[in-house]
Design an enzyme around this catalytic site. Structure first.
Site, PDB file in Angstrom:
ATOM      1  N   ASP A   1     -13.974  14.696  -4.713  1.00  0.00           N
ATOM      2  CA  ASP A   1     -14.083  15.809  -5.462  1.00  0.00           C
ATOM      3  C   ASP A   1     -15.215  16.085  -6.423  1.00  0.00           C
ATOM      4  O   ASP A   1     -16.105  15.096  -6.249  1.00  0.00           O
ATOM      5  CB  ASP A   1     -12.659  16.025  -6.366  1.00  0.00           C
ATOM      6  CG  ASP A   1     -12.176  17.536  -6.610  1.00  0.00           C
ATOM      7  OD1 ASP A   1     -12.973  18.369  -6.943  1.00  0.00           O
ATOM      8  OD2 ASP A   1     -11.018  17.871  -6.615  1.00  0.00           O
ATOM      9  N   ILE A   2     -15.276  16.804  -7.447  1.00  0.00           N
ATOM     10  CA  ILE A   2     -16.460  16.922  -8.073  1.00  0.00           C
ATOM     11  C   ILE A   2     -16.348  15.724  -8.895  1.00  0.00           C
ATOM     12  O   ILE A   2     -15.382  15.094  -9.265  1.00  0.00           O
ATOM     13  CB  ILE A   2     -16.618  18.094  -9.026  1.00  0.00           C
ATOM     14  CG1 ILE A   2     -15.392  18.452  -9.824  1.00  0.00           C
ATOM     15  CG2 ILE A   2     -16.823  19.308  -8.028  1.00  0.00           C
ATOM     16  CD1 ILE A   2     -15.777  19.606 -10.833  1.00  0.00           C
ATOM     17  N   GLY A   3     -17.330  15.291  -9.513  1.00  0.00           N
ATOM     18  CA  GLY A   3     -17.428  13.840 -10.344  1.00  0.00           C
ATOM     19  C   GLY A   3     -16.400  13.975 -11.660  1.00  0.00           C
ATOM     20  O   GLY A   3     -15.895  12.902 -11.764  1.00  0.00           O
TER      21      GLY A   3
ATOM     22  N   THR B   1     -13.604  15.659 -12.038  1.00  0.00           N
ATOM     23  CA  THR B   1     -12.345  15.350 -11.505  1.00  0.00           C
ATOM     24  C   THR B   1     -11.901  14.045 -10.714  1.00  0.00           C
ATOM     25  O   THR B   1     -10.822  13.274 -11.214  1.00  0.00           O
ATOM     26  CB  THR B   1     -12.128  16.347 -10.316  1.00  0.00           C
ATOM     27  OG1 THR B   1     -12.251  17.765 -10.947  1.00  0.00           O
ATOM     28  CG2 THR B   1     -10.526  16.408  -9.793  1.00  0.00           C
TER      29      THR B   1
ATOM     30  N   THR C   1     -11.429   5.984  10.674  1.00  0.00           N
ATOM     31  CA  THR C   1     -11.516   5.566  12.125  1.00  0.00           C
ATOM     32  C   THR C   1     -11.102   6.526  13.001  1.00  0.00           C
ATOM     33  O   THR C   1     -11.401   6.402  14.164  1.00  0.00           O
ATOM     34  CB  THR C   1     -10.565   4.339  12.325  1.00  0.00           C
ATOM     35  OG1 THR C   1      -9.475   4.534  11.523  1.00  0.00           O
ATOM     36  CG2 THR C   1     -11.202   3.209  11.639  1.00  0.00           C
TER      37      THR C   1
ATOM     38  N   GLN D   1      -3.579   3.551  16.787  1.00  0.00           N
ATOM     39  CA  GLN D   1      -4.596   2.964  16.238  1.00  0.00           C
ATOM     40  C   GLN D   1      -5.771   2.525  17.868  1.00  0.00           C
ATOM     41  O   GLN D   1      -5.096   2.096  18.870  1.00  0.00           O
ATOM     42  CB  GLN D   1      -4.383   1.593  15.877  1.00  0.00           C
ATOM     43  CG  GLN D   1      -3.676   1.653  14.390  1.00  0.00           C
ATOM     44  CD  GLN D   1      -4.806   2.176  13.437  1.00  0.00           C
ATOM     45  OE1 GLN D   1      -5.605   2.461  13.615  1.00  0.00           O
ATOM     46  NE2 GLN D   1      -4.090   1.890  12.195  1.00  0.00           N
TER      47      GLN D   1
ATOM     48  N   ASP E   1      -3.425   4.424  -1.719  1.00  0.00           N
ATOM     49  CA  ASP E   1      -4.555   4.990  -0.993  1.00  0.00           C
ATOM     50  C   ASP E   1      -4.517   6.530  -0.773  1.00  0.00           C
ATOM     51  O   ASP E   1      -3.835   6.997  -0.026  1.00  0.00           O
ATOM     52  CB  ASP E   1      -4.243   4.260   0.595  1.00  0.00           C
ATOM     53  CG  ASP E   1      -4.893   4.677   1.745  1.00  0.00           C
ATOM     54  OD1 ASP E   1      -6.214   4.980   1.491  1.00  0.00           O
ATOM     55  OD2 ASP E   1      -4.649   4.212   2.968  1.00  0.00           O
ATOM     56  N   LEU E   2      -5.278   6.790  -1.775  1.00  0.00           N
ATOM     57  CA  LEU E   2      -5.209   8.399  -2.045  1.00  0.00           C
ATOM     58  C   LEU E   2      -6.705   8.932  -1.626  1.00  0.00           C
ATOM     59  O   LEU E   2      -6.818  10.128  -1.743  1.00  0.00           O
ATOM     60  CB  LEU E   2      -5.079   8.571  -3.667  1.00  0.00           C
ATOM     61  CG  LEU E   2      -3.569   7.903  -3.855  1.00  0.00           C
ATOM     62  CD1 LEU E   2      -3.239   8.527  -5.265  1.00  0.00           C
ATOM     63  CD2 LEU E   2      -2.372   8.368  -3.046  1.00  0.00           C
ATOM     64  N   LYS E   3      -7.386   8.120  -1.199  1.00  0.00           N
ATOM     65  CA  LYS E   3      -8.725   8.708  -0.719  1.00  0.00           C
ATOM     66  C   LYS E   3      -9.490  10.002  -1.533  1.00  0.00           C
ATOM     67  O   LYS E   3      -9.580  10.974  -0.899  1.00  0.00           O
ATOM     68  CB  LYS E   3      -8.786   9.017   0.516  1.00  0.00           C
ATOM     69  CG  LYS E   3      -8.313   7.718   1.519  1.00  0.00           C
ATOM     70  CD  LYS E   3      -8.251   8.234   3.107  1.00  0.00           C
ATOM     71  CE  LYS E   3      -7.846   7.064   4.031  1.00  0.00           C
ATOM     72  NZ  LYS E   3      -6.373   6.753   3.905  1.00  0.00           N
TER      73      LYS E   3
ATOM     74  N   ARG F   1       3.016  -0.439  10.641  1.00  0.00           N
ATOM     75  CA  ARG F   1       4.035  -0.402  11.708  1.00  0.00           C
ATOM     76  C   ARG F   1       4.698  -1.695  12.156  1.00  0.00           C
ATOM     77  O   ARG F   1       5.919  -1.798  12.510  1.00  0.00           O
ATOM     78  CB  ARG F   1       3.980   0.724  12.860  1.00  0.00           C
ATOM     79  CG  ARG F   1       4.067   2.201  12.172  1.00  0.00           C
ATOM     80  CD  ARG F   1       3.383   3.221  13.101  1.00  0.00           C
ATOM     81  NE  ARG F   1       1.868   2.631  13.247  1.00  0.00           N
ATOM     82  CZ  ARG F   1       1.071   3.675  13.832  1.00  0.00           C
ATOM     83  NH1 ARG F   1       1.477   4.548  14.660  1.00  0.00           N
ATOM     84  NH2 ARG F   1      -0.231   3.392  13.578  1.00  0.00           N
TER      85      ARG F   1
ATOM     86  N   LYS G   1       0.747  -1.179  -0.021  1.00  0.00           N
ATOM     87  CA  LYS G   1       0.040  -0.091   0.072  1.00  0.00           C
ATOM     88  C   LYS G   1       0.862   1.360  -0.028  1.00  0.00           C
ATOM     89  O   LYS G   1       1.761   1.366   0.787  1.00  0.00           O
ATOM     90  CB  LYS G   1      -0.820  -0.043   1.112  1.00  0.00           C
ATOM     91  CG  LYS G   1      -1.920   1.382   1.331  1.00  0.00           C
ATOM     92  CD  LYS G   1      -2.960   1.223   2.303  1.00  0.00           C
ATOM     93  CE  LYS G   1      -2.335   1.835   3.591  1.00  0.00           C
ATOM     94  NZ  LYS G   1      -2.482   3.240   4.030  1.00  0.00           N
TER      95      LYS G   1
HETATM   96  O1  C5P Z   1       1.106   1.431  11.232  1.00  0.00           O
HETATM   97  P1  C5P Z   1      -0.375   0.807  11.230  1.00  0.00           P
HETATM   98  O2  C5P Z   1      -0.423  -0.937  11.055  1.00  0.00           O
HETATM   99  O3  C5P Z   1      -1.410   1.497  12.127  1.00  0.00           O
HETATM  100  O4  C5P Z   1      -0.691   1.174   9.444  1.00  0.00           O
HETATM  101  C1  C5P Z   1      -2.323   1.076   9.299  1.00  0.00           C
HETATM  102  C2  C5P Z   1      -2.333   1.576   7.796  1.00  0.00           C
HETATM  103  O5  C5P Z   1      -3.536   1.692   7.400  1.00  0.00           O
HETATM  104  C3  C5P Z   1      -1.940   3.151   7.482  1.00  0.00           C
HETATM  105  O6  C5P Z   1      -1.542   3.174   6.363  1.00  0.00           O
HETATM  106  C4  C5P Z   1      -3.080   3.984   7.786  1.00  0.00           C
HETATM  107  O7  C5P Z   1      -3.343   5.118   7.237  1.00  0.00           O
HETATM  108  C5  C5P Z   1      -4.069   2.940   7.132  1.00  0.00           C
HETATM  109  N1  C5P Z   1      -5.478   3.178   7.530  1.00  0.00           N
HETATM  110  C6  C5P Z   1      -5.992   2.988   8.775  1.00  0.00           C
HETATM  111  N2  C5P Z   1      -7.324   3.357   9.116  1.00  0.00           N
HETATM  112  C7  C5P Z   1      -8.305   3.500   8.408  1.00  0.00           C
HETATM  113  C8  C5P Z   1      -7.847   3.642   6.824  1.00  0.00           C
HETATM  114  C9  C5P Z   1      -6.485   3.446   6.728  1.00  0.00           C
HETATM  115  O8  C5P Z   1      -5.146   2.721   9.801  1.00  0.00           O
HETATM  116  N3  C5P Z   1      -9.324   3.482   8.434  1.00  0.00           N
END
Ligand code: C5P
Length: 231
Positions: A67-69, A71, A118, A188, A62-64, A209, A35
C-alpha cells in the site's frame, strides 16, 4: 530437536479458529512455530496469534502488505505491537520496503519480502510490462529488499540457492512448497524435500497440507522434524 523445531513452520491454512485451535492442541509441544494467513485472519486469526504468543509459540503473519508508505508503516507497527515474530510484505518497490522497516522500528519483528508469487509465470510478468524472467526478478527484488533493511525473503526451494548466493549468509530464506518424497504436491508447482531446501540455503520451511490435512498431524510433523534434524 529444538533447532529442527525452530526451522519448521506449520501453516494454519484452515477456514476457522476452532479447526486451527484444535490442530495446535493436537500438535502440542511438537510444533513451536505457526503461520497464520489471510484465510484464518478473517476467522479470529489474530485472536489465535495472541494466544499462541501467550503460550510461548512463534508466529508468522503472512499478510503480504502492499500500500502507500504511510499505511504500510502504520500497519506494520500494529502487527509489531501484537508481538508476532515474522510478517510478509510485497517486495516490489523500495518505498514499501522502507516503510515496513520504519514501522517495525524498536520491535523484534522480522520482515520478509515476497519477491515474485510462485503462481506467476513469464506471461504474467509480460502482462505487467516487466522484461525480466521470474528468476531474474526474484534475485533483483531480493537484493532490493536487503538494501532496504528487510530481514529476508520467501523463496521456493528452486530459488533458494541463487538467493543465498546473491544476498549472503545474513539474510533469512523461508521456503514453502515442502513435501516428503512421494508426497502429494497439491497445487504447488515448485516443490522441494526438506533436505534439498535446507541444502539450498533455507533457514525455515513452511509446511501446510502435509501436516494440517494429515490424518495424524502430530506423526506427520514428527516425520518432517526427523528429516530436518538429520539433514
Ligand atoms: O499446503 P502447502 O504446504 O502447499 O502450503 C504452503 C503454504 O505456504 C501456504 O500457506 C501458502 O500460501 C504459502 N506460500 C506458498 N508459496 C509462496 C508463498 C507462500 O506456498 N510463494
Amino acid at each position: 530437536m529444538t533447532d529442527a523445531k525452530d526451522k519448521l513452520i506449520v501453516a494454519l491454512d484452515l477456514p476457522a479458529y476452532e479447526a486451527a485451535r484444535d490442530l495446535v492442541n493436537q500438535l502440542g509441544d511438537t510444533v513451536t512455530f505457526y503461520k497464520i494467513g489471510l484465510e484464518l485472519l478473517f476467522s479470529d486469526g489474530l485472536t489465535l496469534a495472541r494466544e499462541l504468543k501467550q503460550e510461548g509459540k512463534r508466529v508468522f503473519l503472512d499478510l503480504k502488505f502492499l500500500d502507500i508508505g504511510n499505511t504500510v508503516e502504520r500497519a506494520v507497527a500494529s502487527a509489531a505491537d501484537l508481538g508476532v515474530d515474522f510478517l510478509t510484505v510485497h517486495g516490489h518497490d523500495t518505498k514499501t520496503l522502507k516503510a515496513a522497516v520504519r514501522g517495525r522500528a524498536g520491535s523484534n519483528l522480522k520482515l520478509l519480502a515476497v519477491t515474485v508469487l510462485t503462481s506467476l509465470d513469464q506471461s504474467d510478468l509480460d502482462e505487467q510490462g516487466l522484461s525480466l524472467t521470474p528468476g531474474e526478478l526474484v534475485l533483483s527484488r531480493a537484493q532490493l529488499a536487503k538494501n532496504a533493511g528487510i530481514d529476508g525473503v520467501i523463496a521456493s526451494g528452486q530459488e533458494a540457492a541463487a538467493v543465498r548466493a546473491k544476498t549472503g549468509a545474513d539474510f533469512l530464506i523461508v521456503t514453502p512448497g515442502i513435501r516428503l518424497p512421494g508426497g502429494d504436491a497439491g497445487d504447488q508447482t515448485r516443490i522441494t524435500t526438506p533436505e534439498d531446501a535446507l541444502r539450498a540455503g533455507a533457514d525455515h520451511l513452511v509446511v501446510g497440507r502435509p501436516i494440517n490435512a494429515a490424518k495424524y498431524p502430530k506423526a506427520a510433523a514428527e516425520a518432517f522434524l526427523q528429516r530436518i534434524a538429520s539433514a
